[in-house]
Design an enzyme around this catalytic site. Structure first.
Site, PDB file in Angstrom:
ATOM      1  N   GLU A   1      35.326 -62.363  38.106  1.00  0.00           N
ATOM      2  CA  GLU A   1      34.724 -61.167  38.049  1.00  0.00           C
ATOM      3  C   GLU A   1      33.907 -60.785  39.157  1.00  0.00           C
ATOM      4  OE1 GLU A   1      31.977 -60.772  34.620  1.00  0.00           O
ATOM      5  OE2 GLU A   1      33.454 -61.766  33.483  1.00  0.00           O
TER       6      GLU A   1
ATOM      7  N   SER B   1      21.060 -66.266  44.243  1.00  0.00           N
ATOM      8  CA  SER B   1      20.558 -66.448  43.297  1.00  0.00           C
ATOM      9  C   SER B   1      20.789 -68.030  42.544  1.00  0.00           C
ATOM     10  CB  SER B   1      20.599 -65.387  42.062  1.00  0.00           C
ATOM     11  OG  SER B   1      20.162 -66.068  40.693  1.00  0.00           O
TER      12      SER B   1
ATOM     13  N   CYS C   1      27.414 -61.072  33.031  1.00  0.00           N
ATOM     14  CA  CYS C   1      28.255 -61.773  33.861  1.00  0.00           C
ATOM     15  C   CYS C   1      29.073 -62.971  33.203  1.00  0.00           C
ATOM     16  CB  CYS C   1      27.366 -62.595  34.690  1.00  0.00           C
ATOM     17  SG  CYS C   1      28.385 -63.301  35.927  1.00  0.00           S
TER      18      CYS C   1
ATOM     19  N   CYS D   1      28.325 -57.724  43.564  1.00  0.00           N
ATOM     20  CA  CYS D   1      27.953 -58.815  42.953  1.00  0.00           C
ATOM     21  C   CYS D   1      29.074 -59.886  42.907  1.00  0.00           C
ATOM     22  CB  CYS D   1      27.407 -58.529  41.405  1.00  0.00           C
ATOM     23  SG  CYS D   1      27.046 -60.027  40.559  1.00  0.00           S
TER      24      CYS D   1
ATOM     25  N   CYS E   1      23.408 -72.886  30.753  1.00  0.00           N
ATOM     26  CA  CYS E   1      22.307 -72.183  30.384  1.00  0.00           C
ATOM     27  C   CYS E   1      22.595 -71.556  28.741  1.00  0.00           C
ATOM     28  CB  CYS E   1      21.994 -70.927  31.362  1.00  0.00           C
ATOM     29  SG  CYS E   1      21.444 -71.391  32.910  1.00  0.00           S
TER      30      CYS E   1
ATOM     31  N   CYS F   1      31.304 -72.285  35.232  1.00  0.00           N
ATOM     32  CA  CYS F   1      29.701 -73.007  35.581  1.00  0.00           C
ATOM     33  C   CYS F   1      29.666 -74.166  34.651  1.00  0.00           C
ATOM     34  CB  CYS F   1      28.663 -71.884  35.479  1.00  0.00           C
ATOM     35  SG  CYS F   1      27.004 -72.372  35.982  1.00  0.00           S
TER      36      CYS F   1
ATOM     37  N   CYS G   1      23.979 -67.647  28.591  1.00  0.00           N
ATOM     38  CA  CYS G   1      24.887 -67.273  29.670  1.00  0.00           C
ATOM     39  C   CYS G   1      26.302 -67.206  29.127  1.00  0.00           C
ATOM     40  CB  CYS G   1      24.495 -67.978  31.010  1.00  0.00           C
ATOM     41  SG  CYS G   1      25.908 -67.421  32.280  1.00  0.00           S
TER      42      CYS G   1
HETATM   43  C1  SAM Z   1      25.071 -65.343  36.242  1.00  0.00           C
HETATM   44  S1  SAM Z   1      23.833 -66.045  37.043  1.00  0.00           S
HETATM   45  C2  SAM Z   1      24.672 -66.586  38.660  1.00  0.00           C
HETATM   46  C3  SAM Z   1      23.568 -67.337  39.614  1.00  0.00           C
HETATM   47  C4  SAM Z   1      23.135 -68.609  39.438  1.00  0.00           C
HETATM   48  N1  SAM Z   1      23.826 -69.215  38.722  1.00  0.00           N
HETATM   49  C5  SAM Z   1      21.842 -68.414  38.570  1.00  0.00           C
HETATM   50  O1  SAM Z   1      21.653 -68.775  37.434  1.00  0.00           O
HETATM   51  O2  SAM Z   1      20.852 -67.745  38.959  1.00  0.00           O
HETATM   52  C6  SAM Z   1      23.101 -64.651  37.648  1.00  0.00           C
HETATM   53  C7  SAM Z   1      21.794 -64.038  36.814  1.00  0.00           C
HETATM   54  O3  SAM Z   1      22.184 -63.580  35.485  1.00  0.00           O
HETATM   55  C8  SAM Z   1      21.387 -64.113  34.629  1.00  0.00           C
HETATM   56  N2  SAM Z   1      21.893 -64.037  33.359  1.00  0.00           N
HETATM   57  C9  SAM Z   1      22.881 -64.913  32.921  1.00  0.00           C
HETATM   58  N3  SAM Z   1      23.200 -64.547  31.461  1.00  0.00           N
HETATM   59  C10 SAM Z   1      22.479 -63.456  31.261  1.00  0.00           C
HETATM   60  C11 SAM Z   1      22.355 -62.621  29.832  1.00  0.00           C
HETATM   61  N4  SAM Z   1      22.978 -63.105  29.120  1.00  0.00           N
HETATM   62  N5  SAM Z   1      21.378 -61.699  30.226  1.00  0.00           N
HETATM   63  C12 SAM Z   1      20.554 -61.486  31.136  1.00  0.00           C
HETATM   64  N6  SAM Z   1      20.618 -62.291  32.204  1.00  0.00           N
HETATM   65  C13 SAM Z   1      21.519 -63.262  32.157  1.00  0.00           C
HETATM   66  C14 SAM Z   1      20.960 -65.510  35.134  1.00  0.00           C
HETATM   67  O4  SAM Z   1      19.778 -66.240  34.581  1.00  0.00           O
HETATM   68  C15 SAM Z   1      20.871 -65.288  36.627  1.00  0.00           C
HETATM   69  O5  SAM Z   1      19.314 -64.673  36.919  1.00  0.00           O
HETATM   70  S1  SF4 Z   2      22.969 -68.378  34.262  1.00  0.00           S
HETATM   71 FE1  SF4 Z   2      25.004 -68.833  34.062  1.00  0.00          FE
HETATM   72  S2  SF4 Z   2      25.886 -68.883  36.055  1.00  0.00           S
HETATM   73 FE2  SF4 Z   2      23.854 -68.972  36.434  1.00  0.00          FE
HETATM   74  S3  SF4 Z   2      23.412 -71.225  36.225  1.00  0.00           S
HETATM   75 FE3  SF4 Z   2      23.000 -70.742  33.922  1.00  0.00          FE
HETATM   76  S4  SF4 Z   2      25.266 -71.102  33.343  1.00  0.00           S
HETATM   77 FE4  SF4 Z   2      25.610 -70.798  35.572  1.00  0.00          FE
END
Ligand code: SAM
Ligand code: SF4
Length: 358
Positions: A100, A202, A345, A113, A124, A120, A127
């Protein structure tokens, strides 16, 4: 050069090479040094998409390039346009994996972005990007191609990509070398020439690479996805915290600030009843006292159907913000962009995978 091995097959992509690597390549291939500059110009200023367009290069050189490199094919599977002008693209790579890319309109310009990995492995709990685990790293060229593609689309209306956030699918600090090559091309005056201060990477907290990044001597912004004010809660939400505990993360952040003199943005996704209570805000404020320039970005959690987190009520978000500010911690609430097109994302890719794709 550490990235070829990650290619699904065969040749590297033309965008995989940094400025220095092109200089080396022309030398190794018995060409004059200025040819590297011409190649860079075709790729990043003229933004062509095949070798035949490189008309000021001799045919022998074009043939050599064609033999040794491919252009990245980002096949657009779908795009979704939000009411606020955000466009989210679902692209298929050469090996059919989906990624994406999001282009957001702000009053100061266009921000993009980018995705750095197919999936990944960090896991988390809130996510969508991590739902199918990690398939593979993207090559530098596959990350660069997302920006070039967005810029090609913006060229039609005379606009520019003015900022980049590395906040798409994937953990950039687990694909460190490719991400650094990507960044070097983005900021190169003869590349896309994007201001370093307009780029943010990030990370979920891959501690050794925070130290490494601090030594890179760039002006690129660092954001840390913190999401909890203590070790126990962070471990529940983000398994990476068991690998790199909270205290070590904070230590690494202090080192980064000491070394670079730059501020860090701490991202905090508010999850109803989980990490959004006044006591969490107080605790976070205490942790961040040692970061005089800290900035907290409060993000109302995006709904992910496979996860059962709920949003913090609006008033409680403001209360959380007020507590931080009362403690002299600068805090903003993230403007939601593209929420009507599943901009969280990894959601589009997750849906695409449900339909049997990769
Ligand atoms: C998808 S991550 C990619 C960059 C990196 N992996 C990280 O975790 O910082 C980008 C940001 O989106 C946040 N994020 C992921 N899932 C989310 C959700 N369901 N709602 C809000 N923020 C979210 C992550 O915590 C991170 O701060
Ligand atoms: S927020 Fe999503 S993309 Fe970022 S490290 Fe956690 S699992 Fe991976």
């Amino acid at each position: 050069m550490g990235t070829k091995d990650k290619m699904p097959e065969g040749k590297p992509y033309v965008y995989d090479y940094s400025w220095d690597q092109w200089q080396e390549w022309v030398k190794e291939n018995g060409e004059s040094g200025f040819r590297a500059g011409q190649i860079f110009d075709w790729l990043y200023v003229k933004r062509i998409s095949n070798f035949d367009e490189m008309t000021n290069l001799p045919k022998t050189l074009r043939d050599k390039l064609r033999e040794q490199f491919d252009f990245v094919t980002l096949h657009e599977v779908a795009h979704y346009r939000s009411k606020d002008g955000t466009v989210k693209f679902l692209f298929e790579l050469a090996d059919k994996n989906a990624i994406e890319t999001v282009v957001m309109k702000h009053n100061y310009g266009n921000s993009i972005c980018v995705t750095t990995q197919v999936g990944c492995r960090i896991g988390c709990t809130f996510c969508a990007s991590t739902l199918g685990g990690l398939k593979r790293n993207l090559t530098p060229g596959e990350i660069i191609a997302q920006v070039v593609k967005a810029q090609q689309l913006l060229d039609e209306t005379g606009e520019r990509v003015s900022s980049i956030v590395i906040m798409g699918i994937g953990e950039p600090f687990e694909n460190y070398d490719a991400v650094m090559t990507f960044l070097r091309v983005m900021i190169h005056p003869k590349g896309l020439n994007i201001g370093q201060r307009h780029i943010t990477v990030s990370t979920s907290g891959i501690v050794p690479n925070i130290y490494k990044f601090a030594e890179e001597e760039t002006q690129i912004n660092l954001a840390i996805s913190i999401h909890a004010p203590n070790d126990a809660l962070r471990s529940k939400l983000m398994p990476v915290n068991r690998r790199f505990p909270f205290a070590d993360l904070i230590e690494a952040c202090k080192f980064y600030v000491g070394k670079t003199g730059r501020r860090i943005t701490f991202e905090y996704a508010l999850m109803g009843g989980v990490n959004d209570q006044p006591e969490h805000a107080e605790e976070l404020a205490q942790v961040l006292q040692s970061f005089p320039m800290a900035h907290v970005n409060l993000i109302p959690v995006n709904f992910v159907s496979e996860r059962n987190f709920v949003r913090t009520p609006r008033n409680d978000i403001f209360t959380f913000q007020r507590i931080l500010e009362k403690n002299k911690i600068n805090a903003t609430i993230r403007r939601e962009q593209g929420s009507d097109i599943a901009a969280a994302c990894g959601q589009l890719r997750a849906k695409h995978m449900e339909s049997g794709a990769r």
